[in-house]
Enzyme design. Structure first.
Site, PDB file in Angstrom:
ATOM      1  N   LYS A  34       0.851  -1.203   0.000  1.00 19.80           N
ATOM      2  CA  LYS A  34       0.000   0.000   0.000  1.00 19.80           C
ATOM      3  C   LYS A  34       0.879   1.243   0.000  1.00 19.80           C
ATOM      4  O   LYS A  34       2.080   1.160   0.286  1.00 19.80           O
ATOM      5  CB  LYS A  34      -0.906  -0.025   1.231  1.00 19.80           C
ATOM      6  CG  LYS A  34      -0.135  -0.089   2.542  1.00 19.80           C
ATOM      7  CD  LYS A  34      -1.021  -0.565   3.690  1.00 19.80           C
ATOM      8  CE  LYS A  34      -0.244  -0.520   5.007  1.00 19.80           C
ATOM      9  NZ  LYS A  34      -0.985  -1.106   6.114  1.00 19.80           N
ATOM     10  N   TYR A 256      14.433  30.766   6.951  1.00 17.33           N
ATOM     11  CA  TYR A 256      13.181  31.370   7.418  1.00 17.33           C
ATOM     12  C   TYR A 256      13.206  31.562   8.932  1.00 17.33           C
ATOM     13  O   TYR A 256      13.660  30.680   9.670  1.00 17.33           O
ATOM     14  CB  TYR A 256      11.994  30.465   7.070  1.00 17.33           C
ATOM     15  CG  TYR A 256      11.557  30.536   5.637  1.00 17.33           C
ATOM     16  CD1 TYR A 256      11.120  31.745   5.083  1.00 17.33           C
ATOM     17  CD2 TYR A 256      11.542  29.400   4.845  1.00 17.33           C
ATOM     18  CE1 TYR A 256      10.696  31.797   3.765  1.00 17.33           C
ATOM     19  CE2 TYR A 256      11.119  29.454   3.520  1.00 17.33           C
ATOM     20  CZ  TYR A 256      10.702  30.655   2.983  1.00 17.33           C
ATOM     21  OH  TYR A 256      10.283  30.704   1.684  1.00 17.33           O
TER      22      TYR A 256
HETATM   23  C1  LIG Z   1      -0.205  -1.890   6.838  1.00 11.15           C
HETATM   24  C2  LIG Z   1      -0.802  -3.157   7.287  1.00 11.15           C
HETATM   25  C3  LIG Z   1      -0.025  -4.324   7.365  1.00 11.15           C
HETATM   26  C4  LIG Z   1       1.483  -4.295   7.241  1.00 11.15           C
HETATM   27  O1  LIG Z   1       1.983  -3.766   8.472  1.00 11.15           O
HETATM   28  P1  LIG Z   1       3.512  -3.617   8.833  1.00 11.15           P
HETATM   29  O2  LIG Z   1       3.497  -3.180  10.251  1.00 11.15           O
HETATM   30  O3  LIG Z   1       4.078  -2.581   7.928  1.00 11.15           O
HETATM   31  O4  LIG Z   1       4.163  -4.942   8.647  1.00 11.15           O
HETATM   32  C5  LIG Z   1      -0.684  -5.516   7.623  1.00 11.15           C
HETATM   33  N1  LIG Z   1      -2.026  -5.543   7.833  1.00 11.15           N
HETATM   34  C6  LIG Z   1      -2.788  -4.445   7.813  1.00 11.15           C
HETATM   35  C7  LIG Z   1      -4.233  -4.551   8.077  1.00 11.15           C
HETATM   36  C8  LIG Z   1      -2.207  -3.211   7.554  1.00 11.15           C
HETATM   37  O5  LIG Z   1      -2.963  -2.108   7.559  1.00 11.15           O
END
Ligand SMILES: *Cc1c(COP(=O)(O)O)cnc(C)c1O
Length: 363
Positions: A34, A256
């Site tokens: 993702k 800044y």
């Molecule tokens: C993002 C996510 C993962 C992967 O998690 P990590 O901590 O990066 O290994 C697995 N399951 C779900 C539901 C997630 O949202």
């Protein structure tokens, strides 16, 4: 062109997958890609992993799933067409409406159905393979225990999953609480989902041991070299060139807000990356870059496209020379700590203006 260079080591990605796959024993090791593969390139990562033997991928949205399926159907040399076509793509956020359901059905994406309304809509749209997500205690997504009894028959459920809130804290009592609630609710669904794999663990849960592995683990951050997978190989290297160098006298301020003032004559270097590129503004006056292993300190505020460093004592450096932001001397988690955040956020905010190079491509 003078611009930062982001290098992503797909060999390390594959090595991290193999290491987690060995740890997860007989469970299948799926991967979360993702948010564009945690900023590393969803297609490049997924394709390299399909070549290494990974068969299931998780994205957040239908749009991400459609992009990955589309890329899988194209040409690539890191995995075969057959390897990629055999891949399951799960949509963690489920399908929100009929339009999303239609896309998921057409592209063979498996939604993680999260509530009774979504389940009913998927059934009515004659959707196929899907997952059911249970809320075992995180109170974020998934069916609460009280609704499990109302899941209808006739769904093609391939996966029953839930997600741990505190897996990176092995001693946290929530881990066992969520695990037993998950088992109880998954058991209650057995007759309605006889073919489903069970899945509870992400990277942290995979490291908790066999009791948390069930049939499939969903690894994300560990694949990309981040905490809590301490044995991970680093995946990301980020180097940036110096755009301009100037000498300023004692008493002159930088950037800044004039938040930093020289207390001696100082050599200032300006580099072309800023908060729009994932150098969090919280790193103002607080980050370190590396000149062939020697620390160089960020002074002044991080601006949108630029940072300024104190190059005093680094007389060897010239315009165009590269400094390390992430790499052997600074991990993603170390930079995250300096910014007051977590490695996940450093990875997912990696800039779109960097030149990107993928290494260890198996031809
Ligand atoms: C993002 C996510 C993962 C992967 O998690 P990590 O901590 O990066 O290994 C697995 N399951 C779900 C539901 C997630 O949202």
């Amino acid at each position: 062109m003078i611009q930062p260079l982001l290098t992503i080591d797909l060999g390390a990605v594959a090595a991290n997958w193999r290491a987690l796959d060995a740890l997860s024993g007989s469970a299948e090791t799926a991967v979360a890609v993702k948010a564009n593969g945690y900023g590393c390139g969803a297609f490049e990562v997924a394709s390299a992993l399909a070549g290494a033997g990974c068969r299931s991928f998780f994205v957040a949205t239908v749009e991400e799933g459609a992009a990955l399926r589309g890329a899988f159907n194209g040409h690539d040399h890191r995995s075969s067409m057959e390897e990629r076509a055999a891949s399951s793509i799960y949509i963690l956020n489920g399908v929100a409406d009929r339009g999303e359901s239609a896309v998921a059905i057409a592209l063979d994406l498996r939604p993680c159905l999260n509530h009774l309304g979504q389940i009913e809509a998927w059934r009515l749209s004659e959707g196929g393979a899907c997952a059911l997500q249970l809320d075992s205690g995180m109170s974020r997504l998934g069916l609460p225990p009280a609704e499990v009894a109302r899941v209808p028959d006739g769904l093609d459920v391939r996966l029953i999953m839930s997600h741990l809130s505190c897996a990176d804290e092995p001693d946290h009592h929530s881990n066992e609480t969520q695990r037993s609630r998950f088992i109880e609710n998954a058991d209650a669904l057995r007759d309605r989902a006889p073919d489903a794999q069970l899945s509870l663990a992400a990277t942290g849960g995979t490291l908790l041991g066999g009791a948390y592995h069930f049939d499939l683990v969903r690894c994300g951050v560990g694949i990309y070299g981040g905490h809590p997978f301490a044995a991970a190989q680093p995946v990301v290297t980020l180097e940036t060139p110096i755009l301009q160098i100037r000498d300023i006298p004692e008493g002159q301020s930088v950037g800044y807000g004039w938040s930093w003032t020289a207390d001696r004559p100082v050599r200032i270097g300006t580099l072309p990356l800023g908060y729009a590129d994932g150098m969090h503004r919280a790193l103002s006056n607080g980050a370190t870059l590396y000149n062939r292993g020697k620390p160089v300190h960020l002074v002044g505020r991080v601006s949108m496209d630029l940072i300024t460093l104190d190059l005093t004592g680094h007389e060897d450096l010239q315009v165009g020379d590269m400094l390390e932001v992430l790499g052997p001397h600074q991990t993603v988690d170390a930079l995250a700590e300096a910014a007051g955040t977590i490695g996940y956020e450093i990875l997912t905010s990696l800039g779109h203006r960097y030149a990107r190079r993928y290494t260890d491509i198996t031809v």
